[in-house]
Design an enzyme around this catalytic site. Structure first.
Site, mmCIF file in Angstrom:
data_model
loop_
_atom_site.group_PDB
_atom_site.id
_atom_site.type_symbol
_atom_site.label_atom_id
_atom_site.label_comp_id
_atom_site.label_asym_id
_atom_site.label_seq_id
_atom_site.Cartn_x
_atom_site.Cartn_y
_atom_site.Cartn_z
ATOM 1 N N CYS A 1 0.827 -1.219 0.000
ATOM 2 C CA CYS A 1 0.000 0.000 0.000
ATOM 3 C C CYS A 1 0.851 1.255 0.000
ATOM 4 O O CYS A 1 0.512 2.257 -0.620
ATOM 5 C CB CYS A 1 -0.937 -0.010 1.189
ATOM 6 S SG CYS A 1 -0.090 -0.186 2.772
ATOM 7 N N HIS B 1 -1.457 0.943 7.157
ATOM 8 C CA HIS B 1 -1.952 1.181 5.794
ATOM 9 C C HIS B 1 -1.555 2.564 5.297
ATOM 10 O O HIS B 1 -1.364 3.500 6.084
ATOM 11 C CB HIS B 1 -3.468 1.038 5.750
ATOM 12 C CG HIS B 1 -4.006 0.881 4.350
ATOM 13 N ND1 HIS B 1 -3.433 0.044 3.416
ATOM 14 C CD2 HIS B 1 -5.054 1.471 3.717
ATOM 15 C CE1 HIS B 1 -4.110 0.117 2.288
ATOM 16 N NE2 HIS B 1 -5.094 0.975 2.442
ATOM 17 N N ASN C 1 -7.844 4.925 -2.135
ATOM 18 C CA ASN C 1 -7.262 3.684 -1.633
ATOM 19 C C ASN C 1 -6.711 2.855 -2.791
ATOM 20 O O ASN C 1 -6.862 3.225 -3.964
ATOM 21 C CB ASN C 1 -8.325 2.892 -0.857
ATOM 22 C CG ASN C 1 -7.735 1.900 0.117
ATOM 23 O OD1 ASN C 1 -6.521 1.763 0.241
ATOM 24 N ND2 ASN C 1 -8.600 1.181 0.814
#
Length: 383
Positions: free
Chosen positions: A52, A318, A339
């Protein structure tokens, strides 16, 4: 910046858990109006990998290209990850195995790898070298750990270990081309970064807020995924919000590292906020309607923020990209967040995250230095 991703298996478990959350009429209950939204490239899917940090910060760089008036390039996130895995292996051996090794990384890793190795377009380096359509790093991760564990057990090292370790990674992700053609011109990764992407790595800084360290000075963020031991600027909690707001109003986006493990972060609903009532003290009805529409929020203090970090309720798990600001039907402001889990939620890969959530759960963030308010830049002595 900060460690932003879990290891591949833990990241998979977290993503699957969040994706399984059923929508509580989040989209119909919340009515968002965009206030500011910087342009961003398409939503990507990191697949079964703890990358991520690379997806979010490369997306940030793509938005930087747009802001600079350039045609954005779909940057190869796994090229960045591949280079970080090599550098991480070097640090692991130098530290005799006493440092993090998993998939996880930090926003600053992308900037650091860009400065050292350059960049590649996605079409040149997909990282899909073994027949899969999406990333699947579990096997490679196990082999990385096994190879380096064997290396650090040796009483004296040969110079061959790094070559063997790199060859193993490249067998999964693909060898990096020394030269490649792009739009009729030949580049190396470094010349592509300089001539096409065109950012200056020295222009980017990362910040966070922890009362355990002096404010307005640099500190090493003590999270496992900060394997390079980079330092960040430590500022007050309200400075974080003021800086993010200032940057967005001036057209800059933010690479954001945070905790998404709380019950009040809902990927499916595309909303995150901090309820006024602790989740464990909620009634069954309150839990069932958490995302049915705007709710009162808990007020966040610097002491709460520090305590959550110290007791592991805020974890470094994250990374995403903040692209704008929106208001709900009550007038409360949220950040618009991109995202890298595909488009499977209510907002096609985006979320609306309250400012209180950002105050409480941010582990660090990275931005162009010109997005920082002038008075804060002066306090931090950022030229």
């Amino acid at each position: 910046m900060v460690g932003i991703a879990l290891g591949a298996n833990a990241q998979d478990d977290l993503i699957n858990k969040l994706k399984d959350n059923k929508s509580a009429s989040g989209r119909s209950g919340f009515q968002f109006t965009t206030v500011i939204n910087a342009e961003a490239t398409s939503v990507k899917n990191q697949g079964s990998s703890g990358t991520c940090w690379s997806y979010s910060t490369n997306s940030f760089l793509e938005s930087e290209m747009i802001r600079m008036g350039k045609q954005p390039v779909d940057l190869a996130e796994i090229f960045t990850a591949r280079n970080a895995y090599i550098e991480k292996g070097v640090n692991y051996v130098r530290m005799h195995g006493a440092i993090s090794l998993g998939d996880g990384g930090a926003c600053h890793d992308v900037i650091n790898m860009y400065a050292k190795y350059g960049a590649l377009p996605q079409e040149v380096y997909t990282g899909l070298n073994y027949g899969t359509k999406t990333n699947n790093f579990a096997e490679m991760g196990s082999l990385r750990e096994a190879v380096l564990a064997a290396v650090v057990k040796n009483p004296s090292l040969t110079p061959n270990w790094k070559k063997a370790y790199t060859a193993m990674i490249d067998s999964y992700l693909g060898e990096v081309p020394a030269k490649f053609d792009y739009k009729g011109k030949t580049y190396t990764p470094l010349t592509f970064a300089k001539e096409v992407v065109g950012i200056n790595p020295k222009d980017y800084v990362e910040l966070s807020s922890f009362s355990s360290n002096p404010y307005y000075e640099k500190m090493t963020l003590m999270v496992p995924d900060n394997w390079s031991l980079d330092q960040i600027y430590n500022i007050k909690m309200d400075d974080m919000i003021n800086t993010i707001d200032n940057a967005l109003k001036k057209g800059y986006t933010i690479a954001w590292a945070t905790d998404v493990s709380e019950k009040y972060f809902s990927w499916k609903n595309g909303v995150a906020y901090v309820p006024a009532t602790n989740f464990d003290n909620m009634t069954p009805e309150e839990k069932a309607t958490m995302f049915s529409g705007p709710k009162p929020e808990m007020e966040i203090t610097e002491a709460m923020r520090q305590q959550a970090f110290d007791n592991y309720s805020t974890t470094d798990d994250h990374g995403m990209q903040i692209t704008g600001i929106a208001k709900d039907q009550t007038g409360k402001e949220y950040y618009i967040v991109k995202n890298s889990w595909g488009e499977s939620n209510d907002y096609k890969g985006y979320l609306y995250v309250s400012k209180n959530f950002v105050k409480y759960k941010t582990t660090a963030f990275l931005l162009h230095k010109d997005g920082i308010p002038a008075d804060l830049r002066s306090k931090l002595n950022i030229k």
